[in-house]
Design a protein around this motif. Structure first.
Motif, PDB file in Angstrom:
ATOM      1  N   UNK A   7       0.947  -1.099  -0.003  1.00  0.00           N
ATOM      2  CA  UNK A   7       0.040   0.176   0.002  1.00  0.00           C
ATOM      3  C   UNK A   7       1.074   1.378   0.044  1.00  0.00           C
ATOM      4  N   UNK A   8       1.394   1.592  -1.069  1.00  0.00           N
ATOM      5  CA  UNK A   8       2.192   2.671  -1.349  1.00  0.00           C
ATOM      6  C   UNK A   8       2.435   2.999  -2.711  1.00  0.00           C
ATOM      7  N   UNK A   9       2.886   4.301  -2.904  1.00  0.00           N
ATOM      8  CA  UNK A   9       3.068   4.724  -4.366  1.00  0.00           C
ATOM      9  C   UNK A   9       4.594   5.384  -4.308  1.00  0.00           C
ATOM     10  N   UNK A  10       5.290   5.143  -3.342  1.00  0.00           N
ATOM     11  CA  UNK A  10       6.564   5.482  -3.056  1.00  0.00           C
ATOM     12  C   UNK A  10       7.527   4.386  -4.015  1.00  0.00           C
ATOM     13  N   UNK A  11       8.008   4.642  -5.084  1.00  0.00           N
ATOM     14  CA  UNK A  11       8.970   3.879  -5.660  1.00  0.00           C
ATOM     15  C   UNK A  11      10.094   3.325  -5.069  1.00  0.00           C
TER      16      UNK A  11
END
Length: 192
Positions: A7-11
């Protein structure tokens, strides 16, 4: 291969986790499950935020997932920035601003001890489990290194001469808070 959502959009976080899971699961991001909204983080603890994010993904997308929340806890700052680490210097969530504020708030203080703490919540088919990881260290007086992200350039782990930002990804994963929490997560995932 089993699929699980981080649950992240941090690459940076996604890449770090994929390296550590090393093909055990296919790890997908929020975007890959068409979750484009900002996940709620309204709790007062790392445990609460981590659980809130993972539960949100399960409730709204019915995808097994895990979510983390990480905080830098500085002893001389009464545990701050803690749960507010990402937005310590404001809603713009700028790492440089956050580091500047920590360094400013530590001016004149001899105790520079700190810890990074990560809490990961796993929701697998609706069942919830939590694990954590801690890296003890200190805040140095100026940024050093250009690897990593967040507060890495000012955090030197105990027993090391280099900051997290000077370590390779594999070196950091072996000793970092997130690395320790992910090791526990992997044990959970192997048992599923």
């Amino acid at each position: 291969m089993k699929k699980i959502c981080f649950a992240t959009n941090n690459p940076n976080k996604l890449k770090e986790i994929q390296q550590q899971l090393d093909g055990l699961y296919e790890v997908v991001s929020l975007k890959e499950i068409n979750c484009n909204e900002e996940l709620p983080e309204t709790q007062e603890t790392l445990e609460g935020n981590s659980a809130q994010k993972a539960q949100y993904v399960w409730d709204n997308y019915q995808v097994s997932c895990f979510a983390d929340d990480t905080g830098l806890e500085v002893n001389a700052l009464n545990g701050d920035p803690g749960v507010y680490s990402a937005r310590y210097a404001g809603p713009q969530r700028d790492s440089d601003d956050n580091m500047d504020l920590v360094l400013k708030n530590l001016e004149g203080k001899s105790d520079r001890s700190a810890r990074f703490r990560t809490v990961i919540t796993l929701v697998w088919n609706g069942e919830i489990k939590q694990v954590d990881g801690i890296a003890e260290g200190e805040i140095i007086k100026e940024r050093t290194g250009d690897q990593g992200f967040g507060y890495d350039p000012i955090f030197r782990p105990i027993g090391h001469e280099k900051t997290f930002a000077q370590l390779s990804a594999s070196e950091k994963n072996e000793i970092s808070h997130r690395g320790k929490a992910v090791t526990k997560l992997i044990e959970l995932l192997k048992s599923i």
